[in-house]
Write a protein that holds these residues in place. Sequence first.
Motif, PDB file in Angstrom:
ATOM      1  N   LEU A  47     -21.254 -16.419 -42.408  1.00 39.08           N
ATOM      2  CA  LEU A  47     -21.036 -17.824 -42.054  1.00 39.08           C
ATOM      3  C   LEU A  47     -20.150 -18.506 -43.084  1.00 39.08           C
ATOM      4  CD1 LEU A  47     -24.517 -19.202 -40.912  1.00 39.08           C
ATOM      5  CD2 LEU A  47     -22.432 -19.177 -39.567  1.00 39.08           C
TER       6      LEU A  47
ATOM      7  N   SER B 106     -18.984 -21.777 -45.426  1.00 39.11           N
ATOM      8  CA  SER B 106     -19.815 -22.527 -46.373  1.00 39.11           C
ATOM      9  C   SER B 106     -20.595 -23.657 -45.716  1.00 39.11           C
ATOM     10  CB  SER B 106     -18.928 -23.096 -47.494  1.00 39.11           C
ATOM     11  OG  SER B 106     -18.329 -22.075 -48.231  1.00 39.11           O
TER      12      SER B 106
ATOM     13  N   GLN C 262     -20.963 -24.028 -42.302  1.00 45.42           N
ATOM     14  CA  GLN C 262     -21.241 -23.710 -40.897  1.00 45.42           C
ATOM     15  C   GLN C 262     -22.719 -23.484 -40.645  1.00 45.42           C
ATOM     16  OE1 GLN C 262     -18.498 -20.435 -39.821  1.00 45.42           O
ATOM     17  NE2 GLN C 262     -17.500 -21.927 -38.486  1.00 45.42           N
TER      18      GLN C 262
ATOM     19  N   GLY D  61     -24.980 -21.950 -43.637  1.00 43.59           N
ATOM     20  CA  GLY D  61     -24.096 -21.497 -44.698  1.00 43.59           C
ATOM     21  C   GLY D  61     -24.585 -21.949 -46.067  1.00 43.59           C
TER      22      GLY D  61
ATOM     23  N   ASP E 126     -21.315 -20.620 -33.776  1.00 40.36           N
ATOM     24  CA  ASP E 126     -21.146 -21.148 -35.135  1.00 40.36           C
ATOM     25  C   ASP E 126     -20.416 -22.480 -35.045  1.00 40.36           C
ATOM     26  OD1 ASP E 126     -22.308 -18.879 -36.100  1.00 40.36           O
ATOM     27  OD2 ASP E 126     -20.450 -17.950 -36.818  1.00 40.36           O
TER      28      ASP E 126
END
Length: 353
Positions: free
Chosen positions: A28, A30, A32, A74, A104
């Motif tokens: 993922l 940072s 997300q 994230g 995401d």
Amino acid sequence: MKGLFCRAGASDAQPKFVIQETTLPDVLGSHQVRVQVKACGLSPLDLKLLADVGIQRDLIPVGREVAGVVLQVGPKVSFFQPEDEVVGVLPLDSPCSGLCDVIDIDEHYLVQKPEKLSSVCVASALRDGLCAYTALHTHAHMAAGHTLLVVDGASSFGLMCTQLACYHGVKVLTTSHSPQNHTFLEQLRPSVGVQDPLLARVIPVYNGSSELLPLVLEETGGLGVDIVIDSGVHLLDEEESEEMKLHLHKHDIISALAVGGHWVTSHQDLQLDPPDCRLLHLKSASLSFLNPEVWTASSAQQGRYLHILKDIVEKMSTGVLRPQPEEAVPIYEATVAMETVQRRQKKKAVVQL
């Protein structure tokens, strides 16, 4: 996993909707959030808008209003944690289809979903709530004591405008586009004897709009309304389709405005002739174009956008905004449902995953 995508054809061809395999990255971003989608709203794709903002793909993701549960976050996510229920709108350039099982999305496009608000309800009505909020607060700066004309108040967008305006003490006039819609809107009005009802009058226009202006002036003491929110505009040189007959002429809308009034239009190709501009000038009135995509197309007012989303879902949860129930369709009927929405045979749909 599979998602729904649009394969755009030639300029005059109908877009084709296809189910396509898609994957998510292993790691993922940072900020997300990985979300398991529970419900997704379907609205017509504006392919011209996508081209205008430089988004050109062979396959365009379909389904952007989503509600679901956070699975993973994230390393720099600060707003959410796993198992939070969330709701939001995917940005225009999102590579994910909202009809995927898992997506995401950046945390700055999501807000918490109140527990008692169903995923299907919020996914089906979020876009209309956002449009209503943008039209009334951001563009028209409504305030208690204003008068408002909502065109097609029985539509999902019109109903949201009516309910939001009444909550803020605005006197609302609205039009009905069929006998069934007229009956529905009349049921929203308070019983006889209530002093100064906020939903003051329902004006039928399904047999023609010639009575609209006299009735608006009658309700406002000849002054006109402070705000008009349309559902499209009938331009004089357009062909008379059945749907177009229900739209108001631009001259009628301008004539219904009070001095200093504000007209919010959804008609992106609106053209004003010199006499129309002259009348707007005489009234010192203003015109705004309603484009709900502006919030996710630019990060300039991200904080304000999140505040709006949060306020909308809270008002849905407390019953201030009561969208018309939308029957959810299963995922295997999503392609047919989207084709129907894109052809404007149905204004929207919601898919339950």
